[in-house]
Write an enzyme that holds these catalytic residues in place. Structure first.
Site, PDB file in Angstrom:
ATOM      1  N   ARG A   2       0.866  -1.181   0.000  1.00 18.33           N
ATOM      2  CA  ARG A   2       0.000   0.000   0.000  1.00 18.33           C
ATOM      3  C   ARG A   2       0.900   1.227   0.000  1.00 18.33           C
ATOM      4  O   ARG A   2       1.741   1.386   0.882  1.00 18.33           O
ATOM      5  CB  ARG A   2      -0.898   0.025   1.244  1.00 18.33           C
TER       6      ARG A   2
ATOM      7  N   LYS B 173      12.600   2.759   5.083  1.00 21.23           N
ATOM      8  CA  LYS B 173      12.701   4.205   4.794  1.00 21.23           C
ATOM      9  C   LYS B 173      14.024   4.522   4.095  1.00 21.23           C
ATOM     10  O   LYS B 173      14.100   5.417   3.260  1.00 21.23           O
ATOM     11  CB  LYS B 173      12.595   5.021   6.094  1.00 21.23           C
TER      12      LYS B 173
ATOM     13  N   GLU C 250       7.688   0.469  10.969  1.00 22.41           N
ATOM     14  CA  GLU C 250       6.309   0.497  10.470  1.00 22.41           C
ATOM     15  C   GLU C 250       5.356   0.591  11.655  1.00 22.41           C
ATOM     16  O   GLU C 250       5.743   0.379  12.790  1.00 22.41           O
ATOM     17  CB  GLU C 250       6.006  -0.786   9.675  1.00 22.41           C
ATOM     18  N   GLY C 251       4.085   0.858  11.351  1.00 15.69           N
ATOM     19  CA  GLY C 251       3.061   0.770  12.394  1.00 15.69           C
ATOM     20  C   GLY C 251       2.617   2.101  12.974  1.00 15.69           C
ATOM     21  O   GLY C 251       1.735   2.145  13.814  1.00 15.69           O
TER      22      GLY C 251
ATOM     23  N   ARG D 269      -7.581   7.813   5.211  1.00 16.17           N
ATOM     24  CA  ARG D 269      -7.579   7.993   6.671  1.00 16.17           C
ATOM     25  C   ARG D 269      -7.467   9.483   6.966  1.00 16.17           C
ATOM     26  O   ARG D 269      -6.713  10.194   6.291  1.00 16.17           O
ATOM     27  CB  ARG D 269      -6.399   7.253   7.302  1.00 16.17           C
TER      28      ARG D 269
ATOM     29  N   GLU E  19       5.111   7.035   2.243  1.00 22.82           N
ATOM     30  CA  GLU E  19       5.852   5.775   2.383  1.00 22.82           C
ATOM     31  C   GLU E  19       5.136   4.695   1.589  1.00 22.82           C
ATOM     32  O   GLU E  19       4.012   4.880   1.135  1.00 22.82           O
ATOM     33  CB  GLU E  19       5.930   5.360   3.857  1.00 22.82           C
TER      34      GLU E  19
ATOM     35  N   ASN F 250       4.146   0.607   2.168  1.00 21.94           N
ATOM     36  CA  ASN F 250       4.087  -0.487   3.141  1.00 21.94           C
ATOM     37  C   ASN F 250       4.149  -1.807   2.381  1.00 21.94           C
ATOM     38  O   ASN F 250       3.263  -2.093   1.586  1.00 21.94           O
ATOM     39  CB  ASN F 250       2.766  -0.428   3.916  1.00 21.94           C
TER      40      ASN F 250
ATOM     41  N   SER G 267      -2.536  -2.845   6.052  1.00 21.00           N
ATOM     42  CA  SER G 267      -3.836  -3.170   6.650  1.00 21.00           C
ATOM     43  C   SER G 267      -4.971  -2.279   6.170  1.00 21.00           C
ATOM     44  O   SER G 267      -4.775  -1.344   5.397  1.00 21.00           O
ATOM     45  CB  SER G 267      -3.720  -3.091   8.174  1.00 21.00           C
TER      46      SER G 267
ATOM     47  N   LYS H 153      12.523  10.226  10.374  1.00 19.60           N
ATOM     48  CA  LYS H 153      11.883   8.910  10.330  1.00 19.60           C
ATOM     49  C   LYS H 153      12.869   7.778  10.609  1.00 19.60           C
ATOM     50  O   LYS H 153      13.892   7.665   9.925  1.00 19.60           O
ATOM     51  CB  LYS H 153      11.275   8.668   8.939  1.00 19.60           C
TER      52      LYS H 153
END
Length: 474
Positions: free
Chosen positions: A125, A305, A368-369, A450, A144, A146, A151, A364
Site C-alpha cells: 500500500r 525508509k 512500520e506501524g 484515513r 511511504e 508499506n 492493513s 523517520k
C-alpha cells in the site's frame, strides 16, 4: 480543498442524530475492531473510528495515485530482486539499527542457501498526502510504501456503504452516488489466490501469521472469507506456533501441524517488539521454505525508509527500471524531498537544514506501524544529540508535507462527535505476482482514506490517531 459540508457541520443537534445513525450503520456493515480492554476476544466489539462525512479529494490526484501504483509494484519487485542494491543501500543502517540488521541477516542466509520459493507475491500500500502548492492547487506526494501487513483493506471495503447511508439520510442521493465503490479485500485475496494456484498443490493451505492480541481481526477476516469463497483454506498461527509445530521436508516444503502450506501471509513481524529469539528462528524457517511468502524478506527490506530515500537519488530509478522512462517520470513526480543522515558532508548538511527549519522536516526511523516519527523541537533535540553519532544513519530526513486542512466530524467509541480541522492520507493497494522472472499479475485493487485532527502529527488508525474515511471526488 475546503469541504462541501460546512453548513451541516454547524448544526449540533443534527450532527448528534446523524452520528447515531452512522454508528449503527457502521456496526451493521462490519466496520469493527475488538476493544483495547479485550484485544484477544470478539465477545465485545466496537465500531472502528470513522468520519461522519466523506472528505473531498481532487479526482485528478486520485487518478494519478491509482495510475502510479502499478509502477510502484514494479519498483518494489525490482528492488527485492537486486541483492547488490539492497546491501549497498542498507550498509550504514544495519550497523546501527539492530532490527533491520536481523532482517538483513536472514536475507543473507537465504541467499547463501539458495532461494527455494519460485512464486513471489506483493501486497503493498503506497500512502500519500496532498501537498499545498504556492498556486493554491494540491500535489500528490508519497509518504511511504508499506510492503508488509498493509492493513485496512477489509474495513475500507465496508465504509462506502456507511457514507452513502449518511448522505441518503440527508436526502443527498446525487452526492451519495459519487462515493466510489471500493473492495481492496477482494483484490488482495485475488493476489493470494493466484500465488496459491501457481504454487500448484490443491490441498495446500494459506498460513496467516497473526498476533495474539489482534484488535484488527475483522479486517483480516474479510480477506480470509474471500479466500474461503474460492475454496482456499486459511489457518491463523503465531510465530510461536511455527517454531513449535512448523517443519520443512527435504524439498523445503513447509508444513504446519502436518498440513502443507502454499502461501505465508504476514500480519505480524514488522516491528522489533514482534520478535523474541524463538520468533526470529520461526521467521528464518519460513523464509527458507519454498512456500510463497507475502512478503519475502527481501520485499520487506525494500519497504524500509532508507531504501525510499535512496530511490529518490538522481539516476537510481533509471538503473532499477531500465528502458521505462514513463514509469520513472510518474514515480518521481510523487517523491517528496528525502535526505540521507549517513556520517559525512551530505548528512551534516541535512542535519543543519533541519535544525534551522524544524517545521519543514520529519525525522523517520526504519519502523512500520505509525507513531514513530519525530517533529519540531523534539526532532531538533534528537538531531543535536546524534550529530556526531553513527546512530543517525538509522534515520532518514523527509520534507514535511503540508496539506490544506478542512473540517469534518470524527466519530470514536466513547467520545462525543467532534468537529475539528483535519488532514487526510490516501493509500492505494497494489498486488503483483511473479513466477520466476515473469510478472503474471500487476494491479491496483482499491484505496484507503484515513483522516486525523491536525493536532496529531503522526499515527494511523491502528495507533489510535487517524479514523477511516472515504474520498469524495471533486
Amino acid at each position: 480543498m475546503a469541504t462541501g459540508w460546512g453548513s451541516l457541520l454547524q448544526d449540533e443537534q443534527q450532527l448528534e442524530e446523524l452520528a447515531r445513525q452512522a454508528v449503527d450503520r457502521a456496526l451493521a456493515e462490519g466496520v469493527l475492531l475488538r476493544t483495547s480492554q479485550a484485544p484477544s476476544s470478539s465477545d465485545v466489539v466496537s465500531y472502528a473510528p470513522f468520519t461522519l462525512f466523506p472528505s473531498r479529494v481532487p479526482s485528478a490526484l486520485l487518478k494519478q495515485a491509482y495510475a502510479v501504483q502499478v509502477d510502484f509494484n514494479l519498483l518494489v519487485d525490482a528492488v527485492s530482486q537486486n541483492a547488490v542494491f539492497l546491501e549497498q543501500t542498507l550498509s550504514s543502517t544495519i550497523k546501527r539499527d539492530s532490527f533491520t540488521a536481523r532482517l538483513f541477516d536472514i536475507h543473507k542466509q537465504v541467499l547463501k542457501e539458495g532461494i527455494a520459493q519460485t512464486v513471489f507475491l506483493g501486497l503493498n500500500r503506497s500512502d500519500y498526502m496532498f501537498q499545498c502548492t504556492p498556486d493554491g492547487s494540491a500535489a500528490l506526494k508519497q509518504i511511504e510504501i508499506n510492503t508488509i501487513s498493509a492493513s485496512f483493506g477489509g474495513l475500507a471495503s465496508r465504509t462506502p456503504a456507511v457514507h452513502r447511508h449518511v448522505l441518503s439520510v440527508l436526502g443527498k442521493t446525487k452526492e451519495a452516488a459519487k462515493i466510489l465503490s471500493n473492495n481492496p479485500s477482494k483484490g488482495l485475496a485475488m493476489g493470494i489466490a493466484k500465488a496459491w494456484e501457481l504454487y500448484g498443490s490443491a490441498n495446500a493451505q494459506v498460513l496467516l501469521i497473526a498476533q495474539e492480541k489482534e484488535r484488527n481481526i475483522f479486517d483480516q477476516r474479510a480477506i480470509e472469507n474471500e479466500l474461503l469463497a474460492r475454496n482456499i483454506h486459511v489457518i491463523r498461527r503465531r510465530f510461536e506456533d511455527v517454531s513449535e509445530k512448523g517443519s520443512l521436508d527435504q524439498d523445503r516444503r513447509l508444513f504446519m501441524d502436518g498440513q502443507e502450506i502454499a502461501v505465508v501471509y504476514f500480519r505480524d513481524g514488522y516491528m522489533p517488539s514482534h520478535y523474541s529469539l524463538q520468533n526470529w528462528e520461526a521467521r528464518l524457517l519460513l523464509e527458507r521454505s519454498c512456500a510463497v511468502k507475502c512478503p519475502d524478506i527481501a520485499t520487506q527490506l525494500a519497504g524500509t525508509k532508507k531504501v525510499q530515500q535512496e530511490l529518490s537519488r538522481v539516476g537510481v530509478l533509471e538503473s532499477l527500471l531500465p528502458g521505462q522512462p514513463e514509469a520513472v517520470a510518474r514515480l518521481r513526480a510523487t517523491f517528496a524531498g528525502l535526505y540521507s543522515l549517513d556520517l559525512g558532508e551530505e548528512g551534516d548538511q541535512a542535519i543543519t537544514k533541519a535544525i534551522a527549519a524544524p517545521s519543514s522536516f520529519v525525522l523517520k526511523p526504519q519502523r512500520e506501524g505509525g507513531g514513530n516519527n519525530l517533529y519540531g523541537e523534539e526532532m531538533v533535540q534528537f538531531l543535536e544529540r546524534l550529530k556526531d553519532s553513527e546512530e543517525r544513519a538509522s534515520y532518514i530526513l523527509m520534507e514535511k508535507i503540508e496539506p490544506e486542512p478542512f473540517k469534518n466530524c470524527l466519530l470514536r467509541p466513547g467520545s462525543p462527535a467532534r468537529v475539528v480541522q483535519c488532514i487526510s492520507e490516501l493509500g492505494i493497494f497494489g498486488v503483483y505476482v511473479r513466477e520466476g522472472k515473469t510478472l503474471v499479475m500487476n494491479k491496483h485493487v482499491g484505496h484507503l482514506l484515513r483522516t486525523k485532527a491536525i493536532e496529531h502529527a503522526d499515527g494511523g488508525v491502528a495507533a489510535g490517531v487517524a479514523v477511516l474515511d472515504n474520498p469524495y471526488p471533486v
